[in-house]
Design an enzyme around this catalytic site. Structure first.
Site: not given
Length: 969
Positions: A550, A547, A624
């Site tokens: 980015e 996770d 999300d």
């Protein structure tokens, strides 16, 4: 999981703890993320386009090929483009290479010659690279580059242009015009794609910085011209991005001639058929942005950037698909406009066609574009996959159901969920742990008070054929007495700041450093951290979730890393930003493959951030989302977009990450999620517990039915994954893909076909809805999956169907055969040696149906040595046959343990929906296989009350891996 939404001024002192209490649920703040006019290079290139448009016919592109530089040899056209940069006629030299591959793909690459000048001095930091970023190919492209040495120049020899004929049977042409520079790509003589026909090519060339004269005493320093104000630095949200190389963006207009629909460039929360961004009915006002960011609770129907980027676009019209792949890892924006044209100038109305015109803009790097001329969608996607890689063949358990939340709080909690799923007869394969399992957000550790016996927890799951996934993020807590961060510092494996020091930012652990996964030595180190004797408590059934890659940096510009940070090799982060998530995903993928010597198990790694090529490594999810009906509806086009962009192993958080779904929404979301390629329920730490058994009746029973439907169809899904693995096809397919002539379906993105099964699904996506209207793309017969009723249909029209809460609208298209397993089990591992059922949907006419089954051990790489079963099924009149699928090669000379065990697995039952009336009265069939013949009972039920006639052949008893034939009569 999500970043905190508190302002940094008020919360920095709390971040070292970062407890769940500082994660309030609020909607995304759009002002925290750039618009085009707040991004200097995007604003400049849009203004460039506006200037060209305003000048109309008076506008001339300043890019011209130097005729004497042009040559064509061994499948490559090479030349120099001269860019005129001022009224004095000064030019910049831009080498261009147009490559033509044996597969019929063209590639246009433009670099900047002056970048190689070693006398260039940057403003600061001599470690930064001086040329344009040119290493994306090394990380993204894995094949398909063999040059077509038969490509040849055709037509008149001219000093003004070159036409190159290339591709299979010479069906493609590239017409390269020298002045002004442009390229037309043709198929069978007709122009399909144009480069620079609007003259928007813009490569911002290197230039030395000229310091502004000092201000005179008592006066302010003069401001730079507006267009130069963001050349050397740029400020947004209190962060200043220094730009030692100055302006270096690349822009190009790409026109799709005669195409009204374009698709792809995920990920965005909008429709599958991309909207216009500059004018047009219902258009956006911003370009589509590709800049991987941590955008929590993202807004819908927006071109706003999300967590991952694949700069691959397809254009489609009736019976034709083409595409382009923009190989650039920097921040990228894409404008889309549509222009009505007339193929016949005298025609009105019906003679009108549409050109879709796109404008691509990247902040740095090369201009590097691949062109695919189809003519089919399958052809475009296969050739793209040959370049960037095919979908990894997943473990079978990975395509089962995954149960997750932030967070299961202890090993006892995990075991309790596992026990209750069994108690209620709810199948699942994987349970997940979010960051709270760690000791103070230190990855590769366990909270010793809550996870007292992680090994015992894993063993308990393994007894039930289940897996555990734990989260590992790229930020490493900067704290004392933590061996991982000590090693990262001492080995200098972290990303550096603009001054060459170790970058320090804030994420879940507080002060953190980030592994630089562009560094091969850092990747080698990362692999050591996952070994079983290092990451204690993990075992062979432990897998990983990446996770925040980015990367998410809570106190960074737009919640990510400063663009002037430095990576391995001296490249700035701006050059490689969209690749960052993939390099981390790759490092973890490699780590799982090397946990134990000789252990060759397929890894499972979920990623949030991705780029072209990430499909080789694992699965993704859409981030999300919210527990709302509109987010449920948005998940379908988002996942369809992933599939047609070459990354089909995709899912969305079932139930919504933020918030609390009511019972109806939760139920409908499970019914939709049962068709997602990646099927995971997930929830925020502040959300109520929502394991399926907590829903209560009738909801738990309905949700369980949806889960059991998914598990019964696992053989069909696994077969579809194999097809994706060898050809790049999506798992769930939009109608334009399956029915390229059904124009009414080109923009439909709320229903889809599953693999090659002929199953057409349309989940209910609206609150209170008890009926649906399903678009039928052809004249074939469609049967209801559950009751075999013949659905009243008309090609190109919608059919009205009931859809009460306990019903999933699912149709079977005539002419298909698909496999399933009907024995309910609690995990896919426990279904491994169950017998199969084949379902045959008889077509409206002709009496012929086809399908296939692919199966291997679902875990190892033994399938690469032929240890698999791949059978093709055909119904032809009164005969059903199973033969080894073409292209599967010869069976292995020696069967391994799994293949030997499959000798006891059979096709037990065949259900024939729409069985011919000539079968009425038949009570048995003849089965022939492996030199033997026997009979099996047949039960025939005539048509009645709208239900089709159907027949069930029981106790077929033919080995699933053998050739066999069933004959009626």
């Amino acid at each position: 999981m999500r970043s905190s939404t508190l302002t940094w001024a008020s919360s920095l002192c709390l971040l070292s703890a970062l407890t769940p209490l500082i994660s309030p649920v609020v909607a995304v703040k759009e002002n925290d993320f750039k618009k085009c006019d707040q991004s200097g290079f995007c604003k400049r290139n849009r203004a460039y386009a506006d200037n060209a448009h305003a000048n109309g016919a008076l506008w001339t592109s300043p890019y011209n090929i130097l005729p004497e530089s042009a040559s064509l040899k061994d499948g490559q056209f090479q030349a120099v483009i001269l860019k005129t940069i001022n009224k004095q006629g000064e030019t910049v030299r831009l080498p261009i290479t147009v490559s033509f591959t044996e597969a019929g793909v063209a590639r246009v690459t433009v670099d900047e010659e002056r970048r190689q000048n070693k006398d260039i001095e940057l403003r600061h930091n001599s470690a930064a690279r001086k040329e344009r970023y040119n290493e994306a190919e090394q990380l993204v492209i894995v094949g398909g580059l063999t040059l077509d040495k038969t490509a040849k120049a055709v037509g008149d020899d001219s000093s003004t242009s070159t036409t190159v004929q290339y591709g299979p049977d010479g069906q493609f042409e590239a017409y390269i015009q020298y002045s002004p520079f442009s390229v037309e790509f043709k198929r069978d003589g007709a122009t399909e794609i144009k480069f620079n026909d609007r003259g928007l090519l813009n490569m911002e060339h290197w230039r030395p910085k000229v310091e502004a004269p000092a201000a005179k005493e008592g006066e302010e320093a003069p401001a730079p011209p507006a267009e130069e104000s963001t050349w050397w630095d740029e400020t947004f949200g209190g962060n200043t991005d220094t730009k030692p190389r100055g302006p270096e963006s690349v822009g190009l207009d790409i026109s799709f001639v005669g195409y009204d629909h374009v698709y792809g460039i995920p990920s965005h929360a909008g429709p599958l058929s991309l909207k216009e961004t500059r004018g047009g009915d219902g258009s956006y006002t911003e370009p589509y942005r590709m800049y991987n960011l941590d955008v929590f609770e993202y807004i819908l129907d927006s071109p706003m950037t999300l967590y991952g980027s694949i700069p691959f676009m397809q254009a489609h019209r009736q019976d034709s698909t083409v595409g382009v792949f923009w190989l650039n890892a920097a921040e990228t924006w894409v404008d889309i406009t549509k222009e009505k044209i007339r193929s016949n100038p005298m025609a009105l109305g019906a003679g009108a066609e549409t050109d879709t015109k796109t404008h691509w803009i990247s902040e740095s790097g090369l201009l590097d574009v691949f062109v695919f001329l189809g003519p089919t969608t399958q052809d475009v996607l296969k050739k793209y996959s040959e370049l960037t890689g095919y979908t990894a063949m997943p473990q079978e358990s990975a395509i089962g159901y995954h149960q997750c939340r932030w967070n299961y709080v202890s090993d006892d909690d995990v075991k309790d969920v596992d026990r209750k799923m069994d108690k209620f007869g709810i199948p699942y394969d994987v349970i997940w742990l979010d960051i709270e399992y760690t000791d103070g957000k230190k990855y590769f550790t366990w909270d010793a008070d809550k996870f007292v016996d992680p090994s015992g927890m894993g063993e308990r799951l393994d007894e039930h054929g289940r897996k555990l996934v734990v989260i590992i993020d790229p930020h490493i807590k900067n704290t004392d007495n933590y061996e991982v961060v000590s090693q990262l510092k001492s080995k200098e494996f972290g990303i550096k700041n603009k001054d060459g020091g170790l970058f320090d930012g804030w994420c879940w652990p507080g002060s953190s450093h980030w592994i630089d996964a562009f560094n091969p030595k850092a990747v080698d180190w990362w692999k050591t951290l996952f070994k079983y004797d290092t990451f204690k408590g993990t075992a062979e059934n432990t897998f990983i979730w990446n996770d925040m890659n980015e990367p998410s940096v809570f106190n960074g510009p737009e919640t990510t890393m400063p663009k002037d940070n430095l990576h391995h090799g001296g490249w700035e982060h701006r050059d490689v930003h969209n690749l960052n998530g993939m390099t981390f995903h790759n490092a973890t993928h490699l780590a799982l493959m090397s946990r134990k010597s000789g252990e060759l198990r397929r890894p499972f790694v979920l990623t949030r951030s991705f780029f072209a090529g990430s499909q080789r490594l694992g699965a993704m999810w859409t981030g999300d989302n919210q527990a709302s009906w509109d987010h449920l509806a948005a998940s379908i086009p988002m996942l369809l977009s992933q599939g047609i962009a070459g990354f089909p192993f995709a899912g969305a958080d079932v139930g919504g990450f933020f918030g609390n779904p009511d019972k109806e929404l939760q139920t409908r979301w499970f019914q939709a999620g049962a068709f997602y390629p990646f099927f995971r329920g997930h929830a925020h730490i502040d959300a109520r517990r929502r394991e399926p058994y907590l829903a209560g009746e009738p909801y738990t029973t309905i949700i369980t039915s949806a889960l059991r439907l998914r598990y019964s169809l696992l053989p069909a899904y696994y077969t579809a994954f194999h097809q994706a693995h060898v050809s790049g096809e999506p798992i769930i397919k939009p109608l334009y893909y399956t029915h390229p002539n059904a124009e009414g379906g080109f923009a439909i993105d709320d229903q889809f076909f599953i693999g090659d099964t002929g199953l057409l699904a349309k989940p209910v996506l609206t609150e209170g809805q008890t009926t649906i209207d399903m678009f039928i793309p052809d004249h074939e017969v469609y049967y209801d999956y559950f009751d075999y009723s013949v659905v009243p249909t008309q090609a190109g029209k919608r059919t009205h169907m009931p859809a009460p809460l306990d019903t999933i609208p699912l149709l079977m298209r005539g002419g298909h055969i698909f496999p399933r397993r009907d024995q309910p089990r609690r995990s896919s591992q426990l279904m491994k040696y169950d017998d199969y059922t084949l379902v045959v949907a008889v077509p409206r006419t002709g009496g012929r149906a086809e399908g296939s089954l692919y199966v291997d051990d679902g875990d190892s790489y033994d399938y690469e040595q032929g240890q698999f079963i791949h059978q093709a099924f055909v119904l032809d009149g009164d005969t059903i046959k199973s033969t080894r699928a073409s292209g599967s090669g010869e069976p292995p000379k020696k069967a391994g343990a799994w293949l030997k065990a499959m000798a006891d697995v059979h096709v037990d039952k065949i259900v024939v929906v729409g069985a011919p009336t000539s079968w009425a009265g038949q009570t048995e069939v003849t089965v022939t296989s492996e030199g033997q013949t026997w009979t099996a009972p047949l039960d025939y039920t005539p048509a009645s009350g709208g239900r089709a006639a159907f027949a069930v052949v029981r106790h077929v008893n033919a080995r699933v891996g053998s050739d066999w034939q069933v004959t009626v009569a």
